[in-house]
Design an enzyme around this catalytic site. Sequence first.
Site, mmCIF file in Angstrom:
data_model
loop_
_atom_site.group_PDB
_atom_site.id
_atom_site.type_symbol
_atom_site.label_atom_id
_atom_site.label_comp_id
_atom_site.label_asym_id
_atom_site.label_seq_id
_atom_site.Cartn_x
_atom_site.Cartn_y
_atom_site.Cartn_z
ATOM 1 N N HIS A 119 0.814 -1.210 0.000
ATOM 2 C CA HIS A 119 0.000 0.000 0.000
ATOM 3 C C HIS A 119 0.850 1.262 0.000
ATOM 4 C CE1 HIS A 119 0.864 0.730 4.311
ATOM 5 N NE2 HIS A 119 0.875 -0.601 4.391
ATOM 6 N N ASP A 120 0.355 2.260 -0.715
ATOM 7 C CA ASP A 120 0.931 3.610 -0.716
ATOM 8 C C ASP A 120 2.309 3.693 -1.361
ATOM 9 O OD1 ASP A 120 -1.207 5.015 0.917
ATOM 10 O OD2 ASP A 120 -0.575 3.468 2.341
ATOM 11 N N GLY A 137 5.003 -1.025 2.687
ATOM 12 C CA GLY A 137 4.182 0.163 2.527
ATOM 13 C C GLY A 137 4.981 1.448 2.478
#
Length: 256
Positions: A119-120, A137
Amino acid sequence: MIDKLAYVHPDAKIGNNVTIGPWTYIGADVEIGDDTWISSHVVVKGPTVIGKGNRIFQFASVGEECQDKKYAGEPTRLIMGDNNIVRESVTIHRGTVQDNSETRIGSNNLFMAYVHIAHDCVVGNHVIMANNASIAGHVHVDDHVILGGMTGVHQFVKIGSHAFTAGSSTVFQDVPPFVMAAGTPAIPRGLNVEGLKRRGFSKETQHAIRRTYKALYRKNLTIEEALAEIKTDAENEPHVQSMVDFITGSSRGIIR
């Protein structure tokens, strides 16, 4: 071009000349650009935007919700550019509201089998991630980076443009542009000289980058002393200035 055994949500937006293989699932809030080819047994969930000319192989999971325990179902996004190759069993997760609510992938990248992009993350263009390479992340990977097989990158780490990691490296701190890293923890192992040659860097630029590397890693200088030594090169060579900007902007510190 959509196999009768595939499931495509009625709200999904599918471009022209898109191929979707059997037993593939395309969820709501998914946009797929023209000329994209998706094999069988692929899962694409949204909100996700996939650009043009991408190739996604079997058992890949693209745009799934992330594995961050703070994630509470917010409508975060995955944005992918054009002409990427996503090989077997690659996993790419959407972002979280704790960052920019977005995972972003550029164009012309190759993600080999079993790569994981958490994520991200922000991945640039012309990046190669070899088999089983994983980035945690909030990791940023700049253009023309190569991550060797089974490389693991700690959360919030940044990898500078044209950097290279050897297979099975574990990266806990930022890797400056053009630097080769290897080991657990990864440490600098020289410059990505072959990459500089292949991408047409002039001899003058290569020499300036070499001087920068020597100041950072070969002269037993502090970061501040090294930056002072390469000040003239930075003023005259944009690629050296990009290294300076990367180093001074590092929040985790660079590998040394």
